[in-house]
Motif scaffolding. Structure first.
Motif, PDB file in Angstrom:
ATOM      1  N   VAL A   1      70.598  41.391  41.683  1.00 35.88           N
ATOM      2  CA  VAL A   1      69.587  42.454  41.790  1.00 35.88           C
ATOM      3  C   VAL A   1      70.162  43.776  41.315  1.00 35.88           C
ATOM      4  O   VAL A   1      69.503  44.538  40.589  1.00 35.88           O
ATOM      5  N   LEU A   2      71.402  44.069  41.695  1.00 32.62           N
ATOM      6  CA  LEU A   2      72.047  45.303  41.246  1.00 32.62           C
ATOM      7  C   LEU A   2      72.214  45.330  39.729  1.00 32.62           C
ATOM      8  O   LEU A   2      72.034  46.376  39.090  1.00 32.62           O
ATOM      9  N   ALA A   3      72.546  44.186  39.152  1.00 30.09           N
ATOM     10  CA  ALA A   3      72.782  44.127  37.704  1.00 30.09           C
ATOM     11  C   ALA A   3      71.508  44.362  36.898  1.00 30.09           C
ATOM     12  O   ALA A   3      71.584  44.776  35.734  1.00 30.09           O
ATOM     13  N   CYS A   4      70.348  44.104  37.504  1.00 28.47           N
ATOM     14  CA  CYS A   4      69.078  44.216  36.779  1.00 28.47           C
ATOM     15  C   CYS A   4      68.368  45.538  37.026  1.00 28.47           C
ATOM     16  O   CYS A   4      67.150  45.648  36.820  1.00 28.47           O
ATOM     17  N   ARG A   5      69.121  46.555  37.443  1.00 35.08           N
ATOM     18  CA  ARG A   5      68.510  47.863  37.679  1.00 35.08           C
ATOM     19  C   ARG A   5      67.929  48.447  36.398  1.00 35.08           C
ATOM     20  O   ARG A   5      68.354  48.115  35.290  1.00 35.08           O
ATOM     21  N   ARG A   6      66.966  49.326  36.582  1.00 30.16           N
ATOM     22  CA  ARG A   6      66.340  50.012  35.445  1.00 30.16           C
ATOM     23  C   ARG A   6      67.391  50.777  34.648  1.00 30.16           C
ATOM     24  O   ARG A   6      68.321  51.340  35.204  1.00 30.16           O
ATOM     25  N   GLY A   7      67.190  50.769  33.334  1.00 26.73           N
ATOM     26  CA  GLY A   7      68.143  51.418  32.450  1.00 26.73           C
ATOM     27  C   GLY A   7      69.123  50.452  31.836  1.00 26.73           C
ATOM     28  O   GLY A   7      69.874  50.832  30.932  1.00 26.73           O
ATOM     29  N   THR A   8      69.117  49.209  32.316  1.00 26.25           N
ATOM     30  CA  THR A   8      70.006  48.192  31.749  1.00 26.25           C
ATOM     31  C   THR A   8      69.259  47.419  30.675  1.00 26.25           C
ATOM     32  O   THR A   8      68.213  46.828  30.938  1.00 26.25           O
TER      33      THR A   8
ATOM     34  N   VAL B   1      64.637  39.811  32.626  1.00 31.32           N
ATOM     35  CA  VAL B   1      64.995  40.423  33.909  1.00 31.32           C
ATOM     36  C   VAL B   1      65.766  41.730  33.804  1.00 31.32           C
ATOM     37  O   VAL B   1      65.808  42.506  34.768  1.00 31.32           O
ATOM     38  N   ALA B   2      66.396  42.012  32.673  1.00 33.96           N
ATOM     39  CA  ALA B   2      67.189  43.243  32.547  1.00 33.96           C
ATOM     40  C   ALA B   2      66.305  44.472  32.720  1.00 33.96           C
ATOM     41  O   ALA B   2      65.249  44.585  32.105  1.00 33.96           O
ATOM     42  N   GLY B   3      66.724  45.392  33.569  1.00 34.60           N
ATOM     43  CA  GLY B   3      66.000  46.637  33.768  1.00 34.60           C
ATOM     44  C   GLY B   3      64.731  46.521  34.574  1.00 34.60           C
ATOM     45  O   GLY B   3      63.918  47.453  34.577  1.00 34.60           O
ATOM     46  N   THR B   4      64.536  45.420  35.303  1.00 36.46           N
ATOM     47  CA  THR B   4      63.280  45.222  36.038  1.00 36.46           C
ATOM     48  C   THR B   4      63.310  45.782  37.457  1.00 36.46           C
ATOM     49  O   THR B   4      62.262  45.883  38.094  1.00 36.46           O
TER      50      THR B   4
END
Length: 253
Positions: free
Chosen positions: A154-161, A173-176
């Motif tokens: 969940v942390l890895a898929c934070r907005r801006g990624t 899922v990236a940045g979601t």
């Protein structure tokens, strides 16, 4: 409510071999909701792992054998896809050249020397750690480990990624994830880890924070190296944070 139920079903269909079927069509919105519930999958896997280790302990098996059985069961329940991601990520990090070259190595379909060595080391740490935790009857700690690994996702898929490719799991899922959802799961992980070491209630929360910080830094490095986030990096994050958390919970015991 229906949307959350569908997201939970999708999370289990993606992350386990359990006989559940997700929606026929998945977009970034539904994928993001599923990733937000990934730690719940970790709760289920942690409970199963604790039961397996308790049973094997009752049967009188050695600590290492107990840990190996639990690790093998988890790999089967998750299709081994996180291990595949770990191997691909290690091979990508171990090669020279631009991000495009690293992504080619990761997509080659075979595990190179870096990947094989990394899988062997991480699985050894997990098996030895789980066996020792079972020997000390720290069942709550065993159940918490898979949750920590999925919070890292969940942390890895934070907005801006950004995603490393316009296609594939990373693109979905990236940045979601907003900053709120990862923060809430970190709080939950910290709260439940208080009971991981009954004699040292501070140790579990400290381990959770330290491991997730290290996992976030490692993910950022991978994103820079590969030009974005991929499913392989997420799988690697799950396996490495689980292993590091097992070590952390055993320190001083």
């Amino acid at each position: 409510m229906r949307g959350r139920a569908d997201a939970l079903v999708l999370a289990f269909s993606w992350l386990t071999v359990l006989p559940v079927r997700g929606p026929d069509e998945v977009d970034r919105d539904s994928a993001g909701r599923a990733i937000a519930l990934a730690p719940i999958v970790g709760i289920a896997l942690g409970a199963i792992s604790a039961i397996i280790l308790w049973t094997s302990t009752t049967a009188g098996l050695s600590p290492l054998l107990r840990g190996l059985i639990a690790v093998a069961a988890t790999a089967l329940l998750t299709r081994g896809m996180h291990l595949d991601g770990l191997a691909d990520t290690a091979d990508g990090l171990g090669c020279y050249g631009p991000p495009e070259r690293a992504r080619e190595v990761m997509k080659s379909g075979s595990a190179g020397p870096f990947g094989v060595a990394t899988i062997a080391l991480v699985l050894a740490v997990q098996a030895a750690g789980l066996g020792q935790l079972a020997e000390q009857q720290l069942w709550w700690a065993i159940a918490v480990l898979p949750v920590i690994g999925r919070v890292s996702v969940v942390l890895a898929c934070r907005r801006g990624t950004a995603a490393s490719s316009p296609n594939g799991f990373g693109a979905l899922v990236a940045g979601t994830q907003s900053n709120v959802t990862p923060a809430l799961w970190v709080v939950v992980a910290v709260a439940i880890s208080v009971f991981a070491e009954p004699d040292r209630p501070w140790q579990g929360p400290l381990v959770v924070v330290a491991v997730l910080v290290l996992g976030t830094l490692a993910t950022r490095h991978c994103v820079r190296r590969f030009g974005g986030l991929s499913g392989d990096v997420l799988g690697a994050g799950i396996e490495t944070t689980t292993a590091l958390a097992a070590i952390g919970l055993l320190v001083g015991s």
